[in-house]
Design an enzyme around this catalytic site. Structure first.
Site, short mmCIF file in Angstrom:
data_model
loop_
_atom_site.label_atom_id
_atom_site.label_comp_id
_atom_site.label_asym_id
_atom_site.label_seq_id
_atom_site.Cartn_x
_atom_site.Cartn_y
_atom_site.Cartn_z
CG ASP A 177 113.78 10.98 31.77
OD1 ASP A 177 114.50 11.16 32.78
OD2 ASP A 177 112.90 11.76 31.41
CG HIS A 248 115.38 14.38 32.97
ND1 HIS A 248 114.81 13.59 33.93
CD2 HIS A 248 114.91 15.64 33.19
CE1 HIS A 248 114.01 14.33 34.71
NE2 HIS A 248 114.07 15.57 34.28
CD GLU A 315 112.03 17.91 36.58
OE1 GLU A 315 111.09 18.09 37.39
OE2 GLU A 315 112.23 16.81 36.00
#
Length: 541
Positions: A177, A248, A315
């Site tokens: 991440d 990410h 995201e």
């Protein structure tokens, strides 16, 4: 009824008990030898009994345990019979026998979960009972995020044991991440040399003014990963790795700046992110990026034999792509409509790449945007709609909606709840979660592989905090994933609470720092550390 969690399909109680003695033997038939070794090991530790290996099933007569396959049973189905002849566990596969052995362990009492005997002269007995059981879903998962807060290898192995004790069989290993890269990739050593640690860490929600002013990091060597995968396999758990892209990814870009959008930002100035939230720094849509991650996945495939490989896909902020002349040129070159199409191109490339190597891509439900490659599967996290859309489009789906089974969400509305995040999700709320959306037809529902609870660790700085957020709710989730519904929409929470009274003692014996039903203990609280509570009930769907 016995206090077994998750609840078995059928229980018929008898009137006696099987007592284990110094003469008891454990017989493991063909293809159940691994279960026999595991069962003898854990029972010897807790009881102090020798539990020698039986040469014939008859050796178990009266006070022993037999393990064998029954081809008439389903792959994870088992039958446990405890009567005057001893205990016999039969399964449709070694996995079924293993789940039956987990049930036997529960029948022997909470202290059987300890690693040394409390007394050498106590009685160990399983009640006479016949249990027939099988799981509702083939995918009964737990996702553990080790990127935000690293969990050392021993902690991961411990969680595999906790999963096995609850008959969960898929470990979704969130390895990368913005805040850290946790797996050794030998052809790209800076991913761990640089990407595996950050200079400091936000304490609490990202709006918190508090920081832990010391480096945080860690990673798993390839031998660590092989050990974790083998340990899981011995417990009939599949490990599904997650390597995030194209968002990410700040830790990877910090290690290899050429992966970022270098035409609009100075990526050499980036470090591994020390805050929470969603980083704007995403991968550049270049051939170099594709080749780099193909190299990453080649090593990942050599470490993880799982059918599925998770690529994240969630995201991905697209502002850099909008501002990047190189990214805009790539959109035009590929004939794409917009930046959403560029993300779909990223995911589609790796779906095809993995498929060509006999694997299947799975990603968070944003990967549906722009269309999804045939054979890919979806982790539906933003509610049920992604799962419904995926199933209707013929894709397999794992239901893990944030509003229901994100275990980082707070367990109570009280002021003493540590670093309160999200909605209140009580033990009963998790217990009443229904993974299969009623909108699906029976054919569409056939694409629901199962369900998964997710543990995101931004506000979980050590294993005790992970325990607190995960338990006891993981026990409720395990029953949702394993046990068939008594009737549509019905689960008896009062009866589950009755069984939990015994299960808390099992968790105590296992050393799990769970949230007590009466609320957090003083050392489990985090006074003054801001969270992100969301007021009101979560959406129903």
């Amino acid at each position: 009824m016995t206090e077994v969690i998750p609840a078995p399909r059928s229980v018929v109680a008898g009137s006696g008990e099987v007592r284990l003695t110094a003469h008891s033997q454990v017989y493991a038939g063909t293809e159940t030898e691994g279960v026999g070794h595991w069962l003898r090991t854990v029972l010897r530790q807790a009881t102090g009994l020798p539990l020698r290996e039986g040469r014939e099933l008859d050796d178990t007569e009266g006070d022993g345990i037999g393990l064998q396959l029954d081809p008439e049973l389903g792959p994870e189905e088992y039958r446990l019979v405890s009567d005057w002849t001893g205990v016999l566990i039969e399964g449709g596969s070694e996995a079924g026998v293993f789940w039956g052995a987990q049930t036997l362990r529960q029948l022997l009492g909470p202290d059987v979960y300890r690693r040394a005997p409390l007394s050498r002269d106590r009685t160990w007995a399983a009640p006479h009972v016949t249990i027939e059981d099988a799981p509702r879903f083939r995918w009964r998962g737990l996702m553990l995020d080790v990127a935000r807060h690293f969990m050392p290898k021993d902690g991961v192995l411990r969680y595999l044991d906790l999963m096995a004790a609850h008959k969960l069989n898929v470990f979704h290993f969130h390895l990368t991440d913005d805040q850290g890269w946790r797996v050794e990739i030998r052809r790209h050593p800076r991913l761990t040399e640089t990407g595996s640690w950050r200079a400091r860490t936000k304490f609490g929600h990202r709006a918190s003014p508090l920081w832990v002013e010391k480096p945080h990091g860690g990673y798993y060597t390839q031998d660590d990963i092989r050990e974790i995968v083998a340990y899981a396999a011995d417990r009939h758990i599949t490990v599904v790795p997650e390597i995030d892209l194209p968002g990410h990814s700040q830790a990877a870009i910090a290690a290899y700046p050429e992966l970022g959008n270098t035409d609009i930002i100075d990526t050499t100035a980036l470090s591994v992110w020390d805050n929470w939230g969603i980083s704007a720094n995403v991968l550049a849509p270049t051939d170099n990026t594709l080749r780099f991650y193909e190299g990453v996945f080649e090593e990942i495939l050599g470490l993880f034999p799982s059918e599925f490989v998770h690529v994240g896909g969630d995201e991905c902020l697209k502002d850099q792509w909008r501002r990047s002349p190189a990214a805009q040129a790539r959109i035009k070159e590929l004939g794409l409509a917009d930046e959403d199409g560029l993300q779909s191109w990223f995911i589609g490339h790796f779906a095809k790449w993995l498929s060509a190597r006999g694997r299947r891509l799975i990603g968070w439900d944003e990967i549906l945007d722009g269309g999804l490659a045939e054979g890919a599967a979806v982790s539906s996290w933003r509610g049920y709609q992604g799962g419904i859309a995926a199933a209707r489009a013929g894709h397999d789906v794992v239901l893990c909606p944030e509003q229901r089974v994100y275990l980082d969400h707070r367990q109570d509305g009280g002021a003493d709840e540590p670093v309160p995040i999200g909605y209140v999700r009580t033990l009963e709320d998790v217990y009443r979660f229904e993974p299969v959306p009623p909108e699906l037809t029976s054919q569409e529902a056939g694409h629901v592989l199962g369900t998964q609870a997710n543990v995101w660790t931004e506000v979980m700085e050590d294993h005790a905090r992970v325990d607190y957020q995960t338990f006891p709710r993981l026990a409720a989730f395990a029953e949702v994933a394993w046990s068939a519904l008594p009737a549509p929409g019905e689960r008896d929470f009062a009866e589950f609470e009755r069984r939990m009274a015994v299960h808390y003692r099992r968790l105590d014996a296992l050393g799990v720092a769970y949230r007590p039903p009466t609320g957090p203990l003083p050392w489990q609280q985090r006074p003054g550390v801001p969270g992100r509570p969301i007021e009101g009930p979560p959406p129903n769907r």
